[in-house]
Structures are given as C-alpha cells and as structure tokens.
Design a protein around this motif. Structure first.
Motif, PDB file in Angstrom:
ATOM      1  N   PRO A  24      45.421  39.826  43.374  1.00  0.00           N
ATOM      2  CA  PRO A  24      44.813  40.845  42.505  1.00  0.00           C
ATOM      3  C   PRO A  24      45.518  40.972  41.164  1.00  0.00           C
ATOM      4  CG  PRO A  24      45.076  41.703  44.715  1.00  0.00           C
ATOM      5  CD  PRO A  24      45.778  40.380  44.664  1.00  0.00           C
ATOM      6  N   GLN A  73      35.258  46.030  39.434  1.00  0.00           N
ATOM      7  CA  GLN A  73      35.182  45.614  40.836  1.00  0.00           C
ATOM      8  C   GLN A  73      36.449  46.020  41.576  1.00  0.00           C
ATOM      9  OE1 GLN A  73      34.768  41.420  41.425  1.00  0.00           O
ATOM     10  NE2 GLN A  73      34.707  41.588  43.648  1.00  0.00           N
ATOM     11  N   GLN A  74      37.606  45.835  40.971  1.00  0.00           N
ATOM     12  CA  GLN A  74      38.849  46.247  41.618  1.00  0.00           C
ATOM     13  C   GLN A  74      38.889  47.757  41.815  1.00  0.00           C
ATOM     14  OE1 GLN A  74      42.214  44.822  39.420  1.00  0.00           O
ATOM     15  NE2 GLN A  74      42.334  42.917  40.578  1.00  0.00           N
ATOM     16  N   ASP A  75      38.403  48.510  40.826  1.00  0.00           N
ATOM     17  CA  ASP A  75      38.371  49.969  40.957  1.00  0.00           C
ATOM     18  C   ASP A  75      37.444  50.402  42.090  1.00  0.00           C
ATOM     19  OD1 ASP A  75      40.147  50.146  38.869  1.00  0.00           O
ATOM     20  OD2 ASP A  75      38.617  50.688  37.365  1.00  0.00           O
ATOM     21  N   ARG A  76      36.270  49.765  42.198  1.00  0.00           N
ATOM     22  CA  ARG A  76      35.342  50.088  43.289  1.00  0.00           C
ATOM     23  C   ARG A  76      35.962  49.782  44.640  1.00  0.00           C
ATOM     24  NH1 ARG A  76      31.561  47.808  40.033  1.00  0.00           N
ATOM     25  NH2 ARG A  76      31.639  45.854  41.192  1.00  0.00           N
ATOM     26  N   GLU A  77      36.588  48.604  44.754  1.00  0.00           N
ATOM     27  CA  GLU A  77      37.212  48.233  46.030  1.00  0.00           C
ATOM     28  C   GLU A  77      38.335  49.190  46.389  1.00  0.00           C
ATOM     29  OE1 GLU A  77      38.458  44.222  45.520  1.00  0.00           O
ATOM     30  OE2 GLU A  77      36.432  43.404  45.701  1.00  0.00           O
ATOM     31  N   THR A  78      39.105  49.606  45.397  1.00  0.00           N
ATOM     32  CA  THR A  78      40.195  50.537  45.664  1.00  0.00           C
ATOM     33  C   THR A  78      39.655  51.887  46.110  1.00  0.00           C
ATOM     34  OG1 THR A  78      41.568  49.430  44.027  1.00  0.00           O
ATOM     35  CG2 THR A  78      42.238  51.642  44.677  1.00  0.00           C
ATOM     36  N   GLU A  80      36.739  52.519  47.527  1.00  0.00           N
ATOM     37  CA  GLU A  80      36.169  52.365  48.868  1.00  0.00           C
ATOM     38  C   GLU A  80      37.262  52.313  49.920  1.00  0.00           C
ATOM     39  OE1 GLU A  80      33.726  48.915  48.843  1.00  0.00           O
ATOM     40  OE2 GLU A  80      32.238  49.795  47.494  1.00  0.00           O
ATOM     41  N   ARG A  81      38.343  51.607  49.601  1.00  0.00           N
ATOM     42  CA  ARG A  81      39.449  51.499  50.544  1.00  0.00           C
ATOM     43  C   ARG A  81      40.088  52.866  50.792  1.00  0.00           C
ATOM     44  NH1 ARG A  81      42.928  47.776  47.997  1.00  0.00           N
ATOM     45  NH2 ARG A  81      41.256  46.286  48.274  1.00  0.00           N
TER      46      ARG A  81
END
Length: 135
Positions: A24, A73-78, A80-81
């Motif tokens: 990442p 995309q990284q912000d969305r994944e974070t 969601e996590r």
C-alpha cells in the motif's frame, strides 16, 4: 541440500511478507513509475489537455487522476475495514451493580460516627541509613 531448500523457502516467505506489508505504501510509486515509462503515450493519447499544448500538461492530469483514484480506493477500503471490524466489549457494567441499603435507620440528627485514623510511625532508623561518603 535440504537445509538450502528450507533456507530458500524462508527467504521467499520473508520477501512475500515484506512486499505484502509495504505494497500500500509503494503503490503510488508504481503509478508514478508507469507514468514516467509511458509519458509520451499518455501525453499523446490519454491526456485531457492534449489539444492545448500551451498548458504543457504532458499527461500530468492523467497522473493526478490516477493518484486520486488510488487514494480514494485506499480510503474506501480503510473505512470498510474499520466499519467491519468486530468490537469486543471488555466490561459489562450491568453485572457489577451493588445495592447499598442501610443496615439501620438513622433515628436522630445527633448521630455519632466513630472513625479513628491510623497513627504514623517512622521507619526504623537503624535499617534506613543514608549512604556514607568516603573520605
């Protein structure tokens, strides 16, 4: 020969874990490297401002768009996590309720409370002596 194979496998697993850990962080650099390697093609075909040569964009708009998309995309994944992370309740306050009921009712305003402070006694002076100085 078997130890060499085992050592080789450990090294492979170590590199795999390192790449998975730092991927990442490294991914924006991959986008920048891809831009640098394909700069002419991006400026000629993919650039939004290719019809305005006076801007000297040279595909930087494409690079900025890709970096922004990757960051989103990284912000969305974070997020969601974080939302899907199970929470663990460490304390349950309802279980530890105490009922404080008076043992005897106070009948008058002149109640006597008996409370005695513990007396202080200094430590033994023979045991606790400050260190001496050597002369």
């Amino acid at each position: 020969m078997k130890e060499f194979s085992s050592q080789r496998m450990r090294t492979f697993i170590l590199y795999l874990v390192l790449i998975a850990t730092f991927l990442p962080t490294i991914s924006p650099w991959g986008i920048i490297a891809h831009y640098q390697l394909n700069k002419e093609y991006i400026a000629r075909v993919l650039c939004e401002n290719r019809d305005k040569p006076q801007m000297h964009c040279d595909g930087k708009c494409y690079l900025a768009r890709r970096l922004k998309a990757q960051q989103d995309q990284q912000d969305r994944e974070t997020s969601e996590r974080v939302q899907n992370t199970p929470s663990i309740q460490l304390f349950c306050i309802d279980v530890f309720r105490f009922a404080c009921e008076p043992v005897a009712a106070v009948t008058g305003m002149n109640s006597v409370f008996d409370y005695q402070l513990a007396t202080y006694s200094a430590p033994l002076p023979a045991v606790f002596q400050p260190p001496g100085t050597a002369c």
